[in-house]
Motif scaffolding. Structure first.
Motif, PDB file in Angstrom:
ATOM      1  N   VAL A 231       0.933  -1.251   0.008  1.00 47.51           N
ATOM      2  CA  VAL A 231      -0.058   0.013  -0.033  1.00 47.51           C
ATOM      3  C   VAL A 231       0.917   1.109  -0.064  1.00 47.51           C
ATOM      4  O   VAL A 231       1.833   1.379   0.890  1.00 47.51           O
ATOM      5  CB  VAL A 231      -1.046   0.076   1.210  1.00 47.51           C
ATOM      6  N   ILE A 232       0.535   2.259  -1.078  1.00 49.01           N
ATOM      7  CA  ILE A 232       1.226   3.301  -1.039  1.00 49.01           C
ATOM      8  C   ILE A 232       1.070   4.377   0.088  1.00 49.01           C
ATOM      9  O   ILE A 232      -0.160   4.362   0.389  1.00 49.01           O
ATOM     10  CB  ILE A 232       1.205   4.032  -2.368  1.00 49.01           C
ATOM     11  N   ALA A 233       2.143   4.955   0.639  1.00 47.02           N
ATOM     12  CA  ALA A 233       1.936   5.977   1.943  1.00 47.02           C
ATOM     13  C   ALA A 233       0.922   7.110   1.437  1.00 47.02           C
ATOM     14  O   ALA A 233       1.016   7.340   0.216  1.00 47.02           O
ATOM     15  CB  ALA A 233       3.190   6.237   2.297  1.00 47.02           C
ATOM     16  N   ARG A 234       0.516   7.683   2.349  1.00 46.21           N
ATOM     17  CA  ARG A 234      -0.676   8.811   2.205  1.00 46.21           C
ATOM     18  C   ARG A 234       0.084   9.852   1.578  1.00 46.21           C
ATOM     19  O   ARG A 234      -0.267  10.589   0.629  1.00 46.21           O
ATOM     20  CB  ARG A 234      -1.284   9.118   3.352  1.00 46.21           C
ATOM     21  N   ASN A 235       1.390  10.258   1.890  1.00 45.22           N
ATOM     22  CA  ASN A 235       1.853  11.481   1.458  1.00 45.22           C
ATOM     23  C   ASN A 235       2.359  11.211  -0.039  1.00 45.22           C
ATOM     24  O   ASN A 235       2.589  12.219  -0.750  1.00 45.22           O
ATOM     25  CB  ASN A 235       3.286  11.849   2.241  1.00 45.22           C
ATOM     26  N   SER A 236       2.355  10.147  -0.653  1.00 40.95           N
ATOM     27  CA  SER A 236       2.447   9.916  -2.043  1.00 40.95           C
ATOM     28  C   SER A 236       1.259  10.178  -2.886  1.00 40.95           C
ATOM     29  O   SER A 236       1.547  10.313  -4.052  1.00 40.95           O
ATOM     30  CB  SER A 236       3.241   8.491  -2.422  1.00 40.95           C
ATOM     31  N   THR A 237       0.372  10.037  -2.340  1.00 38.93           N
ATOM     32  CA  THR A 237      -1.113  10.215  -3.019  1.00 38.93           C
ATOM     33  C   THR A 237      -1.904  11.388  -2.843  1.00 38.93           C
ATOM     34  O   THR A 237      -2.683  11.883  -3.676  1.00 38.93           O
ATOM     35  CB  THR A 237      -1.773   8.807  -2.809  1.00 38.93           C
ATOM     36  N   ALA A 238      -1.323  12.285  -1.942  1.00 34.70           N
ATOM     37  CA  ALA A 238      -1.974  13.387  -1.410  1.00 34.70           C
ATOM     38  C   ALA A 238      -2.002  14.369  -2.728  1.00 34.70           C
ATOM     39  O   ALA A 238      -2.954  15.309  -2.790  1.00 34.70           O
ATOM     40  CB  ALA A 238      -1.088  14.238  -0.208  1.00 34.70           C
ATOM     41  N   VAL A 239      -1.164  14.253  -3.507  1.00 33.08           N
ATOM     42  CA  VAL A 239      -0.937  15.357  -4.551  1.00 33.08           C
ATOM     43  C   VAL A 239      -2.101  14.941  -5.642  1.00 33.08           C
ATOM     44  O   VAL A 239      -2.579  16.096  -6.549  1.00 33.08           O
ATOM     45  CB  VAL A 239       0.335  15.119  -5.391  1.00 33.08           C
ATOM     46  N   TYR A 240      -2.682  13.960  -5.708  1.00 34.54           N
ATOM     47  CA  TYR A 240      -3.942  13.702  -6.456  1.00 34.54           C
ATOM     48  C   TYR A 240      -5.266  14.296  -5.951  1.00 34.54           C
ATOM     49  O   TYR A 240      -6.286  14.070  -6.550  1.00 34.54           O
ATOM     50  CB  TYR A 240      -3.910  12.243  -6.832  1.00 34.54           C
ATOM     51  N   ALA A 241      -5.180  14.882  -4.775  1.00 35.17           N
ATOM     52  CA  ALA A 241      -6.626  15.333  -4.264  1.00 35.17           C
ATOM     53  C   ALA A 241      -6.984  16.413  -5.283  1.00 35.17           C
ATOM     54  O   ALA A 241      -6.367  17.467  -5.278  1.00 35.17           O
ATOM     55  CB  ALA A 241      -6.183  15.973  -2.705  1.00 35.17           C
ATOM     56  N   GLY A 242      -8.349  16.245  -5.450  1.00 33.34           N
ATOM     57  CA  GLY A 242      -9.114  17.025  -6.419  1.00 33.34           C
ATOM     58  C   GLY A 242      -8.398  17.512  -7.639  1.00 33.34           C
ATOM     59  O   GLY A 242      -8.723  18.352  -8.471  1.00 33.34           O
ATOM     60  N   ASN A 243      -7.552  16.730  -8.078  1.00 32.61           N
ATOM     61  CA  ASN A 243      -7.056  16.817  -9.371  1.00 32.61           C
ATOM     62  C   ASN A 243      -7.193  15.443 -10.132  1.00 32.61           C
ATOM     63  O   ASN A 243      -6.396  14.556 -10.161  1.00 32.61           O
ATOM     64  CB  ASN A 243      -5.322  16.930  -9.421  1.00 32.61           C
ATOM     65  N   PRO A 244      -8.348  15.378 -11.165  1.00 28.44           N
ATOM     66  CA  PRO A 244      -8.584  14.154 -11.907  1.00 28.44           C
ATOM     67  C   PRO A 244      -7.278  14.018 -12.686  1.00 28.44           C
ATOM     68  O   PRO A 244      -6.793  14.713 -13.375  1.00 28.44           O
ATOM     69  CB  PRO A 244      -9.598  14.646 -12.545  1.00 28.44           C
ATOM     70  N   ALA A 245      -7.011  12.723 -12.804  1.00 31.54           N
ATOM     71  CA  ALA A 245      -5.991  12.130 -13.474  1.00 31.54           C
ATOM     72  C   ALA A 245      -6.323  10.728 -14.086  1.00 31.54           C
ATOM     73  O   ALA A 245      -7.213  10.088 -13.374  1.00 31.54           O
ATOM     74  CB  ALA A 245      -4.497  12.052 -12.879  1.00 31.54           C
ATOM     75  N   ASP A 246      -5.617  10.377 -15.322  1.00 30.82           N
ATOM     76  CA  ASP A 246      -5.833   9.310 -15.919  1.00 30.82           C
ATOM     77  C   ASP A 246      -5.172   8.077 -15.192  1.00 30.82           C
ATOM     78  O   ASP A 246      -4.077   8.188 -14.489  1.00 30.82           O
ATOM     79  CB  ASP A 246      -5.284   9.166 -17.285  1.00 30.82           C
ATOM     80  N   MET A 247      -6.133   7.214 -14.718  1.00 34.44           N
ATOM     81  CA  MET A 247      -5.725   6.061 -13.807  1.00 34.44           C
ATOM     82  C   MET A 247      -4.370   5.392 -14.142  1.00 34.44           C
ATOM     83  O   MET A 247      -3.688   4.866 -13.494  1.00 34.44           O
ATOM     84  CB  MET A 247      -6.863   4.990 -13.406  1.00 34.44           C
ATOM     85  N   ARG A 248      -4.290   5.184 -15.603  1.00 35.99           N
ATOM     86  CA  ARG A 248      -3.084   4.555 -16.053  1.00 35.99           C
ATOM     87  C   ARG A 248      -1.614   5.313 -15.952  1.00 35.99           C
ATOM     88  O   ARG A 248      -0.701   4.744 -15.789  1.00 35.99           O
ATOM     89  CB  ARG A 248      -3.413   4.039 -17.524  1.00 35.99           C
ATOM     90  N   GLU A 249      -2.245   6.580 -15.795  1.00 35.04           N
ATOM     91  CA  GLU A 249      -0.738   7.559 -15.647  1.00 35.04           C
ATOM     92  C   GLU A 249      -0.463   7.246 -14.413  1.00 35.04           C
ATOM     93  O   GLU A 249       0.582   7.536 -13.777  1.00 35.04           O
ATOM     94  CB  GLU A 249      -1.199   9.105 -16.084  1.00 35.04           C
ATOM     95  N   ILE A 250      -1.680   7.319 -13.189  1.00 35.77           N
ATOM     96  CA  ILE A 250      -1.358   7.122 -11.820  1.00 35.77           C
ATOM     97  C   ILE A 250      -0.332   6.000 -11.643  1.00 35.77           C
ATOM     98  O   ILE A 250       0.350   5.750 -10.880  1.00 35.77           O
ATOM     99  CB  ILE A 250      -2.515   7.325 -10.944  1.00 35.77           C
ATOM    100  N   GLY A 251      -1.116   4.775 -12.243  1.00 35.21           N
ATOM    101  CA  GLY A 251      -0.319   3.565 -12.106  1.00 35.21           C
ATOM    102  C   GLY A 251       0.899   3.629 -12.586  1.00 35.21           C
ATOM    103  O   GLY A 251       2.067   2.977 -11.803  1.00 35.21           O
ATOM    104  N   SER A 252       1.567   4.313 -13.736  1.00 32.91           N
ATOM    105  CA  SER A 252       2.858   4.506 -13.971  1.00 32.91           C
ATOM    106  C   SER A 252       3.468   5.198 -12.941  1.00 32.91           C
ATOM    107  O   SER A 252       4.725   4.946 -12.720  1.00 32.91           O
ATOM    108  CB  SER A 252       2.903   5.036 -15.508  1.00 32.91           C
ATOM    109  N   ASP A 253       2.996   6.341 -12.744  1.00 35.61           N
ATOM    110  CA  ASP A 253       3.904   7.191 -11.743  1.00 35.61           C
ATOM    111  C   ASP A 253       4.227   6.617 -10.519  1.00 35.61           C
ATOM    112  O   ASP A 253       5.164   6.899 -10.050  1.00 35.61           O
ATOM    113  CB  ASP A 253       2.789   8.564 -11.515  1.00 35.61           C
TER     114      ASP A 253
END
Length: 605
Positions: A231-253
Motif C-alpha cells: 500500500v502506497i503511503a498517504r503522502n505519495s497520493t496526496a498530490v492527486y486530491a481534487g486533481n483528476p488524472a488518468d488512472m493508467r498514468e497514476i499507475g505508471s507514476d
C-alpha cells in the motif's frame, strides 16, 4: 562508502556486511536499514523516516519495523537489552550509537560486481533479495553523509550516490513487469501494489470533509495489514486530491497495479459513500460499492466503511487476489511465477475437498521452491497440510509438514497476522494452549478487524477455554462480510456448536456440498440435528457420514482432531444422541490408547 564499527565493516557499493573478513548473510531490507542508521548515526531516526527510505514509502506495521530492527541487532551481535549498537528511543525512533569510521574504498581494493541477485535461501528467516538495495530515489538506502565524515568522505559519498542513481535509472527503463514488493520481509518483487487516492468531498461541509479524510487514512491503515499486496503511503497520493488524472498514468507514476478512489456526499440525513477499485493496466473498474449511512453516526460510519472496504479487497478471497487469479489463468504454465502459483493454490483451498487440497499443496510447493521467502505461500501451505489430515492422508506426516510451514511463515514475516494465527493453531494442536492463545491475541492485535483472523480464532476459542469468545468472533466476522466464503462455514459452525447454538450450526453447514464434509463436519451436522430433535434427519446424516468415513466413531474422532476434555464432553452427547458408533474398532485401539480412551471403551473388546 565503507563504514567500520566494532568488528564490522559495511560496504554500501557491494551491499555487504563483513565481520572479521567474512560476509554476514542478511536480508537486503535489513542491510538498507543498517546502512541508513549508520549513515545518520549523529541523530535519532524516526519510524516514518525509515518507512519512507528503507521501505520506500510503502506502509508497514510497527511490528514489521521492530522485527527488522531486531534482525539488524542480531546480525550486529547487539544485545537487545544493552543496545550498545542500535538504541531505541521511546516514541522517537532509533539511533546507531556505536562509534563509526567512514572511508572511501582504496583504489587497490578489488571491487566485485553487486551481488544483489544472489540468494541465501537455506536459512529460515532469510528472504530472497529484491532487485537492488536502493531507496526510492535509487540510491542505496540512505548513504547520506554523517556529520562525522570529512570533506573527502562527503565527496566520495556523492560520487557513489550519483553512480548508483545512474545504474538504477538504467534498470528502471528496462523493467517492464514484476511490481516491487511492499516489504522484503514478506515477499519478492512480485506482489501487486495499491494506491488509495484521497476521497472526494462533494458535500462542502466540515463534517463531510472530516469523513473524507478519515476514511482515506483508515482504509490505508487497514489495507496495510494485508501482506498480499503493498500500500502506497498517504503522502505519495496526496498530490492527486481534487486533481483528476488518468488512472493508467497514476499507475505508471506510482508503480501500482490498482487504484482505489471514492467520494463522500451528504444527502439530508444520510452520508453517501462510494468506492471503486481500478486496474491501472486497463483503466477498467474491478469493483465498486456504495454505502448510505445515517449522518448522526459519523465515526461509526468511518470505521464501518474502511473496515468493510479493506476486508472486501484483501484476504485470500478478496477482490485483488481474485483478479490476480484470473490473470494467472490466462498465462501459459511455463510463464507462471511464484506469486501466480500462490494465488492458484489459495483458490484450490476455497473448495476444501480431497482433490482440491492435493492440488493446493502441489501448487504451493512449487511456489516456495521458486521463492522460499514468500511468507504468504508458507501460510497457505500450512493450511493445506493441516486440512489434508481430515481427508485420509497420513495424519502424522501432515501435521509435521504443517508445523514446519507455520514456523517458516512466522519467522519470515513476524508482522503477518495470519502467520501468527497459523502458528497459534499448531501450538494448540500440540496442547500448548497458553502459548496458542498468546499467538492468537498477537494476530488479532496486528489485524483487529481481519475477517480471516477472526475466523481462525473462532474455531479454536473453545479449545482455549473461551467458547463464548469464539461465537462472538464468528458473529463479528459474518457481520463484516455477509458474503463470507464457504470455507469459513467450518470454523464458524464449530464456534456456534461449542456453545450449543445448533440452529446456526446446521444453517452454516447447509451451505456446503456433502462432498466437502470432513468427518468432523458430518459429526457436527448429525449431532446438531439430534440436539434439535430432528431425529430422522440425524439418523440419515449418520448413515451418510459412515458411507464417506466407514471407521468414524466418537472415540476415533476425539483423538483425530485433538480435542480438550471440555470439548470431548461437548462432542459426546450430541454424537451419542445422533447414533454414531462409540468405540474405535480393535485395529485402531493400539493407536488410540496412548492418547485418549472414552471411559465406556476401556473394557471394550
Amino acid at each position: 562508502m565503507i563504514y567500520r564499527f566494532n568488528r564490522f565493516s559495511l560496504d554500501t557499493e557491494l551491499t555487504e556486511l563483513h565481520a572479521a573478513g567474512q560476509i554476514v548473510k542478511i536480508e537486503p531490507l535489513v542491510f538498507r536499514l543498517i546502512a541508513h542508521l549508520v549513515a545518520n548515526s549523529d541523530r535519532v531516526v524516526g519510524k516514518d523516516e525509515l518507512i519512507e527510505t528503507v521501505w520506500e514509502g510503502v506502509i508497514v506495521s510497527d511490528a514489521a519495523v521492530n522485527s527488522r530492527i531486531n534482525a539488524a541487532r542480531k546480525a550486529l551481535d547487539d544485545d537487545g537489552k544493552r543496545q550498545a549498537v542500535i538504541k531505541t528511543y521511546s516514541k522517537r525512533g532509533f539511533r546507531f550509537v556505536a562509534d563509526v569510521e567512514a572511508a572511501e574504498p582504496t583504489p587497490a581494493s578489488p571491487r566485485r560486481p553487486q551481488h544483489s541477485e544472489a540468494r541465501s535461501d537455506e536459512a529460515v528467516g532469510t528472504t530472497p533479495p529484491d532487485i537492488a538495495a536502493t531507496s526510492s530515489a535509487g540510491a542505496p538506502a540512505s548513504v547520506l553523509p554523517s556529520r562525522r565524515m570529512g570533506a573527502g568522505a562527503f565527496l566520495g559519498a556523492l560520487i557513489i550516490i550519483g553512480a548508483v542513481i545512474l545504474g538504477t535509472v538504467l534498470w528502471q527503463t528496462t523493467k517492464t513487469e514484476n511490481l516491487r514488493a511492499a516489504d522484503d520481509v514478506t515477499s519478492t518483487n512480485q506482489l501487486p501494489r495499491i494506491a488509495v487516492l484521497p476521497f472526494d468531498d462533494f458535500g462542502g461541509q466540515p463534517s463531510t470533509e472530516r469523513l473524507a479524510k478519515g476514511i482515506t487514512e483508515d482504509i490505508i491503515t487497514d489495507l496495510a495489514r494485508f501482506p498480499e499486496f503493498g500500500v502506497i503511503a498517504r503522502n505519495s497520493t496526496a498530490v492527486y486530491a481534487g486533481n483528476p488524472a488518468d488512472m493508467r498514468e497514476i499507475g505508471s507514476d506510482l508503480n501500482v497495479a490498482y487504484v482505489l478512489e471514492g467520494s463522500i456526499q451528504n444527502d439530508g440525513d444520510l452520508f453517501r459513500v462510494t468506492a471503486q477499485l481500478i486496474d491501472t493496466s486497463t483503466g477498467d473498474h474491478v469493483w465498486t460499492d456504495r454505502w448510505d449511512r445515517p449522518a448522526d453516526s459519523l465515526f461509526a460510519v468511518q470505521s464501518e466503511i474502511s473496515t468493510t472496504v479493506a476486508n472486501r479487497l484483501g484476504g485470500g478471497s478478496g477482490v485483488i487476489q481474485e483478479t490476480g487469479r484470473a490473470q494467472a489463468k490466462r498465462k501459459l504454465p511455463k510463464d507462471l511465477d511464484a506469486y501466480d502459483l500462490y494465488l492458484l493454490g489459495t483458490e484450490q483451498l476455497e473448495d476444501v475437498t480431497r482433490g482440491s487440497i492435493d492440488k493446493a499443496i502441489a501448487l504451493l510447493e512449487q511456489a516456495v521452491a521458486i521463492e522460499p521467502g514468500l511468507a504468504r505461500a508458507w501460510v497457505e501451505l500450512y493450511h493445506a497440510h493441516n486440512l489434508s489430515r481430515y481427508y485420509g492422508t497420513d495424519k502424522d506426516a501432515a501435521l509435521a509438514a504443517a508445523w514446519e510451514a507455520a514456523k517458516k511463515a512466522v519467522a519470515l514475516d513476524p508482522g503477518d497476522a495470519e502467520a501468527h494465527a497459523a502458528y497459534a493453531m499448531m501450538l494448540a494442536d500440540q496442547g500448548e494452549l497458553a502459548a496458542a492463545k498468546a499467538s492468537f491475541d498477537e494476530a488479532l492485535s496486528i489485524s483487529p478487524n481481519g475477517f480471516e483472523i477472526m475466523a481462525f480464532y473462532a474455531s479454536w476459542a473453545g479449545s482455549l477455554g473461551e467458547p463464548e469468545l469464539g461465537a462472538e468472533l464468528a458473529e463479528r466476522a459474518i457481520e463484516l462480510n455477509p458474503d463470507y466464503p464457504d470455507w469459513t462455514a467450518g470454523p464458524f459452525s464449530w464456534a456456534f456448536f461449542t456453545v450449543g447454538r445448533y440452529d446456526e450450526t446446521v444453517e452454516l453447514l447447509d451451505r456446503l456440498d456433502p462432498d466437502r464434509f470432513s468427518s468432523a463436519r458430518w459429526a457436527k451436522m448429525a449431532g446438531s440435528l439430534a440436539m434439535l430433535g430432528r431425529t430422522e434427519e440425524a439418523a440419515t446424516t449418520v448413515e451418510s457420514a459412515l458411507e464417506y468415513f466407514p471407521d468414524l466413531t466418537i472415540e476415533g474422532l476425539a483423538n483425530t482432531i485433538g480435542l480438550t476434555d471440555f470439548e470431548i464432553d461437548m462432542w459426546t452427547g450430541p454424537m451419542r444422541r445422533a447414533g454414531f458408533p462409540v468405540c474405535a474398532a480393535s485395529a485402531a485401539r493400539e493407536e488410540i490408547a496412548p492418547r485418549y480412551r472414552l471411559p465406556d471403551c476401556e473394557t471394550a473388546e
